[in-house]
Design an enzyme around this catalytic site. Structure first.
Site, PDB file in Angstrom:
ATOM      1  N   CYS A 201       0.846  -1.187   0.000  1.00 37.91           N
ATOM      2  CA  CYS A 201       0.000   0.000   0.000  1.00 37.91           C
ATOM      3  C   CYS A 201       0.882   1.237   0.000  1.00 37.91           C
ATOM      4  CB  CYS A 201      -0.896  -0.001   1.228  1.00 37.91           C
ATOM      5  SG  CYS A 201      -2.038  -1.381   1.190  1.00 37.91           S
TER       6      CYS A 201
ATOM      7  N   TYR B 224      -5.584 -13.079  -4.672  1.00 41.23           N
ATOM      8  CA  TYR B 224      -5.204 -12.685  -3.312  1.00 41.23           C
ATOM      9  C   TYR B 224      -5.969 -13.475  -2.250  1.00 41.23           C
ATOM     10  CZ  TYR B 224      -4.036  -9.202   0.337  1.00 41.23           C
ATOM     11  OH  TYR B 224      -3.581  -8.553   1.451  1.00 41.23           O
TER      12      TYR B 224
END
Ligand code: ADP
Ligand code: SF4
Length: 687
Positions: free
Chosen positions: A31, A168
Site C-alpha cells: 500500500c 489474493y
C-alpha cells in the site's frame, strides 16, 4: 564495479507461467496511500522501482467492486479505471520489468464508506474492527457474482498491460481467505466444512483467472499460510500446507506470508530479518512452482542462502524496496555500502493507514518521485556558488550534508558531540531500536565517500563561530529537547508539584542519568518513546507505572501496527499501564493521577517521574543569527534556515525529509502556491 559471482544466482531469470522475470527480485504488493487519489505519483514511484532493478513490480491491493471499497487503494470497477493503471504498467515496462496487480475483494474487512454497499462474507459477521456494521452471508448468486466481478477485473487488468495477476488470499483481507479460514467460514454448503470445500472459491478464481488470461499473463497466488493463531486459525504445520497440497500446481507462482498485516509487516522492535522463514520454509516441498516470500530482507548473503537452501525462488520485498528502490541494482553493481537498509519502523505503513501519500524514514524521496521530481539516486548538480555550513549531525543534518555533497557543494558539517547521529544515535540504544542506527550508518558511510563534505565532531557552534565560518548558507539542524515541566497536549501549564519531585525526561534516561524507583512515566506523546522508556526502566529493575490520557500505551502505534505487541511487552514486563489518566501532581514520594473522564484522582508511590510530553526546538543559535541580519550580511551569509527537529520536533522521517528538502531547495521560503504537483478529479459531464 562488476558483480561478485557469489550473487549471480540472484540475477537468474525466473519463469512465471508465460512470462519471465529477468531476475529474482520481486517487489511484493504494498500500500502507498496514493493509488486512487494520486495515480500518477503512484505510477512513477513504481517505475522507479523497476528502474532500480526489481524484475517484478506489483501494485497494492486493487478493489474489484463497490462491495469492497477502500478510500485510498487502486481499483478496477469498470473500464474507466484502466487508464490510470495503464500509466503504471507503462512506467514499469520502460525498464523491462513485469507489472503485477493484486486483485482483491476485502469481504468483511471492507467498510464501504462511499459506496454504502453491505459488505460480503462467507458467514454473517460483524465487520472487522469496531465499525458498528455487519457483513451479510453470501448465497450462491453472490458467489457467482463475485466470480464474475473477479473475471472482469482480470480482463481489465490485462487491458491495462499487467503481466502478472495476483489472486489474493492473504492478510485476512480477501474473500478467498475468509472462505478458507474456519474462523470466518461456518457454511454448511459446498463452500464450507472440509478444507477442500473451504478452498473451493480460491480454486475457482484461480481457474477463472487462468481461463481468462493464462495464455499471456502469469498467475500468482498470494496466500497467508499461517495466521499465527495456533489451532484457532490456518497454521503452517496443518491446513497451511494442506492447501498447498490441494492447489500447489494450479498457479504459476506462490507468494506466501503470514497474516494479518500486523504479523506480516512486523517492525524491527519485535522481529529480526527473516522472521517469516519458520512459517513459509515448507512451501517449496509442496509445489514445483516458484515461491516468493518476504521478511524485511536487505542482506544479499541472506538472499543467496534463501535461494540455495531451497526456501525461496524469488526475494520478495515491500519495505526494503521502499527504503531503497535501487537495492537490486546496487547488489548487481557490487555497491553494498550504498544500500539504504530499511530500519523496520513502519512509518510507511502509518502513512497508508492515515490515507496520506507514502513516506519513509530512510528514503525521503519515497512518494515524491513525481510530486516533487525527487529521484532516490539522482539529484541536480549545484546551481549556486554557496558554501554550506550545517550545524548538527542528526538525521536532518546528515541527510542535508550527504545530499548537498552529492550536488557538488562544499559542505561543513559541525557536530557538538563526539559521534554522528543525534537522536538516532541515542534512541538506537533503547530496547528494540538498534536497527534505527541504520539511519546514521548509511549516511555516515556515504559522507566518507564525499571529499567535498568536511565532518567536524566535538565542534559546538556559536553565533560567532558561524559568522566566522566563511560559509554563505547556514542550516541549523540542532534538534530539540524534551520538556521538563510536563506541558504538551494535556497540560498547557506545568504539572503541579514539579519542584518537589525527581523529574526526568527521555533525554536524561538516554544520557544514563541515575534514577530511583518506583518510577512513573507520564506519556502524553503517544508514539514509541513513552513505552520504550518504561520498558528500559523496567529492564533496569525499577517498578514502573505508565500513565497515559489515552486508553492504551503508545496509542499512535496503532498506525505502525505495533500497538498490541507493545501492550503485551509492557504488561509482561510487569509495567502497570494506567490508561485514561493524566499526571496531575507530583510530590517527593508520590504522584497524583486524575481520570480524564471523571476527574477522580488516585495516588501512586513515585520516587521519580519521567515526563514524555512536549518537545522544544533547540533554536537558540538560529534565533541569535536570524536576529542580527547586519552581522550575517557582513559575514557574507545570505541565508540561515532551521531544518529537522530544530524547526519542529517530529518523527525521524520528518527530519530526514526536511534535510533532503533543504538540499534540493536551499531553504526557499514556503511559497504562496503548492510546491508539488497533484491531480484534480475529472469533472463529470454533462452535469
Ligand atoms: P534532527 O532530528 O533534526 O536531525 P537531532 O536532535 O537528531 O535533530 O540532532 C541534532 C544534533 O545537533 C545533535 O547531535 C546535537 O549534538 C547537535 N547540536 C546541537 N547544537 C549544536 C551546536 N550549537 N553546534 C553543533 N552541533 C549542535
Ligand atoms: Fe522501512 Fe521505515 Fe522506510 Fe518503512 S518507513 S520502508 S519500515 S525504513
Amino acid at each position: 564495479m562488476a558483480r561478485d559471482p557469489r550473487y549471480d544466482i540472484l540475477f537468474e531469470p525466473v519463469k512465471i507461467g508465460p512470462v519471465t522475470a529477468r531476475n529474482r527480485f520481486y517487489q511484493a504488493p504494498h500500500c502507498n496511500g496514493m493509488g486512487r487519489t494520486h495515480p500518477t505519483a503512484m505510477a512513477v514511484m513504481r517505475g522507479v522501482k523497476a528502474e532500480g532493478g526489481w524484475a517484478v513490480v506489483c501494485t497494492e491491493q486493487c478493489d474489484i467492486h463497490p462491495t469492497s471499497e477502500t478510500t485510498r487503494e487502486i481499483r478496477l470497477w469498470d473500464d474507466r479505471d484502466i487508464p490510470a493503471l495503464a500509466r503504471m504498467t507503462a512506467q514499469v515496462h520502460k525498464h523491462d520489468s513485469l507489472a503485477g496487480i493484486e486483485l482483491t475483494h476485502m469481504g468483511y474487512h471492507a467498510y464501504n464508506f462511499t459506496s454504502r454497499e453491505v459488505p460480503l462474507a462467507p458467514s454473517a459477521t460483524p465487520v472487522h474492527g469496531i465499525l458498528p456494521a455487519h457483513a451479510r452471508e453470501m448465497d450462491g448468486t453472490d458467489i457467482a457474482d463475485y466470480r464474475r466481478w473477479h473475471r472482469a477485473a482480470v480482463r481489465r487488468a490485462k487491458q491495462a498491460g499487467f503481466d502478472i495477476i495476483v489472486v489474493y488470499a492473504g492478510h485476512g483481507l480477501s474473500l478467498a481467505m475468509h472462505f478458507l479460514s474456519p474462523r470466518t467460514n461456518r457454511r454448511a454448503d459446498a463452500y464450507g466444512g472440509s478444507l477442500e470445500n473451504r478452498a473451493r472459491l480460491l480454486r475457482e478464481i484461480i481457474e477463472d483467472t487462468k481461463d481468462e488470461v493464462g495464455d499471456s499473463c502469469g498467475i500468482a497466488v498470494r496466500i497467508a499460510v499461517d495466521e499465527l493463531l495456533g489451532k484457532a486459525g490456518i497454521a503452517s504445520d496443518r491446513e497451511g500446507r494442506q492447501v498447498l497440497d490441494l492447489l500447489g500446481e494450479l498457479p504459476d507462482l506462490w507468494d506466501v506470508n503470514v497474516s494479518e498485516w500486523h504479523n506480516d509487516s512486523q517492525t524491527s522492535r519485535f522481529s529480526e530479518e527473516g522472521y517469516q522463514e519458520p512459517y513459509i520454509s515448507f512451501v517449496k516441498q509442496h509445489t514445483s512452482k516458484p515461491v516468493v516470500g518476504v521478511g524485511r530482507y536487505t542482506s544479499p548473503d541472506r538472499m543467496v542462502s534463501l535461494i540455495k537452501k531451497g526456501v525461496l525462488d524469488m526475494i520478495g520485498a515491500a519495505r526494503p524496496s521502499i527504503a531503497d528502490p535501487f537495492l537490486p541494482k546496487k547488489i548487481e553493481e557490487g555497491r553494498f555500502d550504498d544500500i539504504r537498509e530499511c530500519i523496520g519502523c513502519n512509518i510507511c505503513v502509518a502513512s497508508d493507514m492515515l490515507s496520506a501519500p507514502i513516506r519513509c524514514t530512510q528514503n525521503p524521496t519515497m512518494g515524491e518521485e513525481w510530486r516533487r521530481g525527487w529521484h532516490p539516486e539522482r539529484i541536480a548538480a549545484k546551481d549556486t556558488d554557496d558554501t554550506v555550513l550545517i550545524v548538527g549531525a542528526g538525521p536532518a543534518g546528515l541527510e542535508a550534508a550527504m545530499s548537498l555533497g552529492r550536488r557538488g557543494y562544499d559542505v561543513m558539517l559541525a557536530e557538538a558531540g563526539t559521534e554522528l547521529g543525534g537522536r538516532v544515535a541515542r534512541e538506537c540504544r533503547l530496547p528494540g531500536l538498534s536497527a534505527w542506527g541504520r539511519v546514521r550508518d548509511y549516511r555516515a558511510g556515504q559522507l566518507n565517500q564525499l571529499a567535498n563534505v568536511g565532518v567536524y565532531l566535538d565542534s559546538a557552534m556559536t553565533a560567532d563561530s558561524v559568522l566566522e565560518s566563511q560559509c554563505t548558507l547556514i542550516a541549523v539542524a540542532t534538534g530539540c529537547t524534551w520538556r521538563r515541566d510536563g506541558t504538551g497536549r494535556t497540560h498547557a501549564d506545568p504539572v503541579p508539584g514539579l519542584g518537589d519531585g525527581n523529574i526526568f525526561t527521555p533525554d536524561d534516561v538516554m544520557a544514563g542519568v541515575s534514577i530511583t524507583g518506583p518510577v512513573v512515566v507520564f506519556d502524553d506523546d503517544h508514539y514509541y518513546m513513552g513505552g520504550v522508556i518504561a520498558e528500559k526502566l523496567s529492564a533496569d529493575g525499577h517498578e514502573v507505572t505508565l500513565i497515559t490520557p489515552m486508553a492504551e500505551a503508545s496509542a499512535w502505534t496503532v498506525y505502525t501496527l505495533e500497538l498490541d505487541r507493545i501492550q503485551k511487552r509492557l504488561l509482561e514486563a510487569g509495567i502497570e499501564i494506567l490508561g485514561s489518566h493524566r499526571l496531575s501532581g507530583l510530590g517527593k514520594h508520590e504522584a497524583e493521577a486524575t481520570c480524564v473522564h471523571t476527574g477522580r484522582t488516585r495516588r501512586l508511590a513515585c520516587a521519580s517521574a519521567v515526563l514524555v510530553t512536549g518537545q522544544d526546538p533547540d533554536d537558540v543559535l538560529y534565533k541569535a543569527l536570524a536576529r542580527d541580519q547586519d552581522a550575517m550580511a557582513a559575514a557574507g551569509i545570505r541565508h540561515v534556515v532551521r531544518i529537522g527537529d530544530a524547526l519542529a520536533p517530529g518523527t525521524i522521517a520528518a527530519a530526514t525529509w526536511s534535510g533532503h528538502r533543504f538540499a534540493r531547495e536551499l531553504g526557499k521560503r514556503v511559497a504562496d502556491e503548492p510546491t508539488y504537483r497533484y491531480e484534480l478529479p475529472a469533472l463529470a459531464e454533462p452535469l
